[in-house]
Scaffold this motif. Structure first.
Motif, short mmCIF file in Angstrom:
data_model
loop_
_atom_site.label_atom_id
_atom_site.label_comp_id
_atom_site.label_asym_id
_atom_site.label_seq_id
_atom_site.Cartn_x
_atom_site.Cartn_y
_atom_site.Cartn_z
N ARG A 112 -8.44 7.76 3.94
CA ARG A 112 -7.86 7.22 5.17
C ARG A 112 -8.89 6.37 5.85
O ARG A 112 -9.94 6.90 6.23
N PRO A 113 -8.72 5.07 6.01
CA PRO A 113 -7.56 4.30 5.54
C PRO A 113 -7.53 4.24 4.01
O PRO A 113 -8.55 4.47 3.36
N SER A 114 -6.38 3.92 3.47
CA SER A 114 -6.22 3.97 2.02
C SER A 114 -6.94 2.83 1.30
O SER A 114 -7.20 2.94 0.10
N TYR B 55 -6.52 14.17 1.06
CA TYR B 55 -7.30 12.97 1.34
C TYR B 55 -8.78 13.31 1.30
O TYR B 55 -9.19 14.41 1.64
N LYS C 144 0.83 -1.20 0.00
CA LYS C 144 0.00 0.00 0.00
C LYS C 144 0.87 1.25 0.00
O LYS C 144 0.58 2.22 -0.69
#
Length: 131
Positions: A117-119, A29, A3
């Protein structure tokens, strides 16, 4: 680790776009809305399950999908690589060939790697494969 590498590659790719304005910028993000379970119901063995997964950008910055990965070779994903503007949606197309699965309830995960987030966001494709 994978990731981190993919996000670094995405960041470098966006930075290398010189000369013009880019819609998405490194470090921005966003958030997404996605149904995390796609239930195809009952299908006959040998049938191809075609899933269309809607992803909505619910954040303030463009959504950039870096990669979509499947947990097995029987699932193939198709998606737009263009940034998705805030408030807009995109469709991810995935298919599961039930000739390559067992019988009964199957669950095939698809991981969406993006500037969130999270990716990673996981969507599960589920079906009951009948004889």
């Amino acid at each position: 680790m994978k990731k981190v590498f993919l996000m670094t590659a995405l960041s470098l790719g966006l930075l290398s776009c010189g000369g013009g304005e880019t819609e998405a910028q490194v470090g921005q993000y966003t958030t997404i809305e996605v149904q995390e379970l796609y239930n195809a119901g009952s299908v006959a063995k040998g049938e191809i399950v075609e899933a269309e997964i809607e992803v909505k950008n619910t954040g303030d910055y463009p959504l950039v999908i870096a990669n979509i990965s499947a947990a097995c070779a029987c699932t193939v994903s198709e998606y737009s690589e263009d940034p998705i503007k805030p408030g807009e949606t995109t469709i991810i197309k995935a298919s599961v060939n039930t000739d390559e699965t067992g019988k009964g309830v199957i669950k095939k995960p698809i991981s969406i790697l993006a500037n969130t987030r999270p990716s990673a966001t996981v969507v599960m494709i589920q079906a009951t494969v009948l004889d």
